[in-house]
Design an enzyme around this catalytic site. Sequence first.
Site, short mmCIF file in Angstrom:
data_model
loop_
_atom_site.label_atom_id
_atom_site.label_comp_id
_atom_site.label_asym_id
_atom_site.label_seq_id
_atom_site.Cartn_x
_atom_site.Cartn_y
_atom_site.Cartn_z
N TYR A 1 22.26 23.73 -7.95
CA TYR A 1 21.44 24.83 -7.72
C TYR A 1 21.63 24.99 -6.04
O TYR A 1 21.79 24.31 -5.14
CB TYR A 1 20.14 24.53 -7.51
CG TYR A 1 19.40 24.45 -9.11
CD1 TYR A 1 19.29 25.56 -9.71
CD2 TYR A 1 18.80 23.34 -9.34
CE1 TYR A 1 18.85 25.66 -11.08
CE2 TYR A 1 18.30 23.26 -10.97
CZ TYR A 1 18.05 24.26 -11.67
OH TYR A 1 17.67 24.41 -12.93
N ARG B 1 -7.15 -8.30 1.35
CA ARG B 1 -7.13 -7.30 0.44
C ARG B 1 -5.79 -6.56 0.51
O ARG B 1 -5.52 -5.28 0.78
CB ARG B 1 -8.19 -6.00 0.60
CG ARG B 1 -8.90 -5.49 -0.27
CD ARG B 1 -10.01 -4.81 0.27
NE ARG B 1 -9.62 -3.75 1.35
CZ ARG B 1 -10.28 -3.69 2.35
NH1 ARG B 1 -11.30 -4.22 2.64
NH2 ARG B 1 -9.75 -2.81 3.46
N CYS C 1 18.01 17.93 -9.03
CA CYS C 1 17.05 18.94 -9.83
C CYS C 1 15.90 18.11 -10.39
O CYS C 1 15.93 16.97 -10.11
CB CYS C 1 18.24 19.32 -11.07
SG CYS C 1 19.84 19.59 -10.73
N MET C 2 15.14 18.68 -11.27
CA MET C 2 14.10 18.05 -11.76
C MET C 2 14.19 16.89 -12.53
O MET C 2 13.79 15.83 -12.57
CB MET C 2 13.26 19.07 -12.31
CG MET C 2 11.67 18.45 -12.92
SD MET C 2 10.73 19.70 -13.97
CE MET C 2 10.48 20.76 -12.89
N ASP C 3 15.19 17.13 -13.40
CA ASP C 3 15.59 16.10 -14.48
C ASP C 3 17.05 15.49 -14.21
O ASP C 3 17.66 14.22 -15.14
CB ASP C 3 15.67 16.58 -15.71
CG ASP C 3 14.27 17.52 -16.07
OD1 ASP C 3 13.28 16.93 -15.72
OD2 ASP C 3 14.50 18.58 -15.91
N LYS D 1 -4.52 0.16 -6.82
CA LYS D 1 -4.59 1.62 -6.79
C LYS D 1 -3.33 2.20 -7.37
O LYS D 1 -2.29 1.69 -7.36
CB LYS D 1 -5.30 2.27 -5.68
CG LYS D 1 -4.41 1.87 -4.50
CD LYS D 1 -5.49 2.06 -3.42
CE LYS D 1 -4.69 1.71 -2.09
NZ LYS D 1 -4.50 2.77 -1.08
N HIS E 1 -11.49 -1.24 6.86
CA HIS E 1 -10.18 -0.95 6.89
C HIS E 1 -9.28 -0.73 8.27
O HIS E 1 -9.90 -0.46 9.07
CB HIS E 1 -9.66 0.27 5.88
CG HIS E 1 -8.49 0.18 5.33
ND1 HIS E 1 -7.87 -0.70 4.79
CD2 HIS E 1 -7.39 1.37 5.37
CE1 HIS E 1 -6.82 -0.48 4.04
NE2 HIS E 1 -6.34 0.79 4.64
N ARG F 1 -11.78 7.31 8.37
CA ARG F 1 -11.54 7.91 6.95
C ARG F 1 -12.85 8.17 6.31
O ARG F 1 -13.57 8.93 6.07
CB ARG F 1 -10.50 7.12 6.25
CG ARG F 1 -10.09 7.69 5.15
CD ARG F 1 -8.79 7.08 4.56
NE ARG F 1 -9.04 5.67 4.06
CZ ARG F 1 -8.04 4.66 3.40
NH1 ARG F 1 -6.98 5.36 3.28
NH2 ARG F 1 -8.11 3.80 3.34
C1 LIG Z 1 -9.16 0.11 0.93
C2 LIG Z 1 -7.86 -0.49 0.88
N1 LIG Z 1 -7.77 -1.65 0.79
C3 LIG Z 1 -6.54 -2.29 0.91
C4 LIG Z 1 -5.28 -1.63 0.91
C5 LIG Z 1 -4.04 -2.14 0.72
O1 LIG Z 1 -3.19 -1.88 1.92
P1 LIG Z 1 -1.74 -2.29 2.05
O2 LIG Z 1 -1.20 -1.72 0.85
O3 LIG Z 1 -1.47 -1.78 3.48
O4 LIG Z 1 -1.89 -3.87 2.04
C6 LIG Z 1 -5.50 -0.11 0.91
C7 LIG Z 1 -4.32 0.56 0.73
O5 LIG Z 1 -3.90 1.37 1.65
C8 LIG Z 1 -6.70 0.29 0.96
O6 LIG Z 1 -6.81 1.65 0.72
#
Ligand SMILES: Cc1ncc(COP(=O)(O)O)c(C=O)c1O
Length: 378
Positions: free
Chosen positions: A265, A221, A312-314, A36, A164, A134
């Site tokens: 700035y 995971r 700054c931004m850049d 992700k 999780h 969550r």
């Molecule tokens: C659903 C889920 N699985 C696995 C992970 C991986 O977690 P981490 O980066 O702490 O190993 C995340 C990340 O937060 C997650 O949201």
Amino acid sequence: MLYQTYLQIHLGNIRANIQEIQKRVGANRKVMLALKANAYGHGAVQVARMAEEIGIDWFGVATVPEGIALREAGVKANILKFGPVFQDAIEAAMLHDITLTVCDKENAQTLQTVAAQLGKHAKIHLKVDTGMGRIGVSVPEAPELARFIEQDCPDLDLEGIYTHLPVSDIKDQSYTKAQVERFKKVIEEIETKLSREIAWKHCANSGAVLGHEDAWLNMVRPGIMLYGYYPDKETPHTVPLKPGLSFYSSVIFVKKVRAGTPIGYGQTWVAPRDTWIATIPAGYGDGFNRLLSNRGRVLINGRSYPVVGRVCMDQSMVDLGPETDVKVEDIVVLIGKSGEEEITCDEMADLLDTITYEITSQINPRVIRYYDEDGVRD
Ligand SMILES: Cc1ncc(COP(=O)(O)O)c(C=O)c1O
């Protein structure tokens, strides 16, 4: 040089980290890579392609477009979307063979309706909230939801169940142990109710891969450890990890200023003596956080220099001191090594009172990513 600020992604290091994880959990377990947020900033497509080559066949994404981007890049492995899917995105997700997460009956019913309309069987994983607070079906309601999917949703294939772990990375293991026990119990109840085994059971994020063998089940995971960082200083360092990226910029301007000259700035820094100032073309618009103003440091030619004035931004400014041989086009290290010196992602995260996850995932898309194989800057 077209790009003055860039990331060197050490794909070879990420590969080595994945292989160390496989070694730790054993070949009989699947490893689902959390890709992700563009693989925490490292480039989801490139990481996925490399990982498929070494036999990884599960990836996790946060959004349907993230999953589609992987499919469009030719990724064939299973892709699980963490978290529920909005109605409008279901069709696209199913057409791209993205495995979906179910947390309640209404969502399951909607998925069933769309799957039937498309004439497709959709793969789903049930998310149970065993203590994260969550998303997910509650533990007492999970068996009935599983039964509903199995019996009343003929076009949904319930092939996974997951949860999780919010504190798997801390020293006190009691909360996570209790959570894992709860999870195992609810899996047992569901399997008894359905009179069959669920194919994939997973809950081990990096903290649990490193410190909770009981949480490995038949799939782990991990996310942050793929990219070379331990989730917390307290987490046991049971797997050696190598950094997944270095963050570079270059000097674009050098000038001598007199004592008393304000810089940037807000004029928050005023030269205390005659000194040389270098300007670098990296700012908060690149992911070089504004809170590094008057606090951060960079490396140039193996030496450390403080950030002065506001980021700054850049662009940002650093104080080179009264004597310098730094010149335009010299490489500036924002994260990484320069000679004997190193700025780690953990150092920057500590300074900003945050976590490495936020540092790497906030390096913005305009920062080009170069991919190397052996961890050496090219
Ligand atoms: C659903 C889920 N699985 C696995 C992970 C991986 O977690 P981490 O980066 O702490 O190993 C995340 C990340 O937060 C997650 O949201």
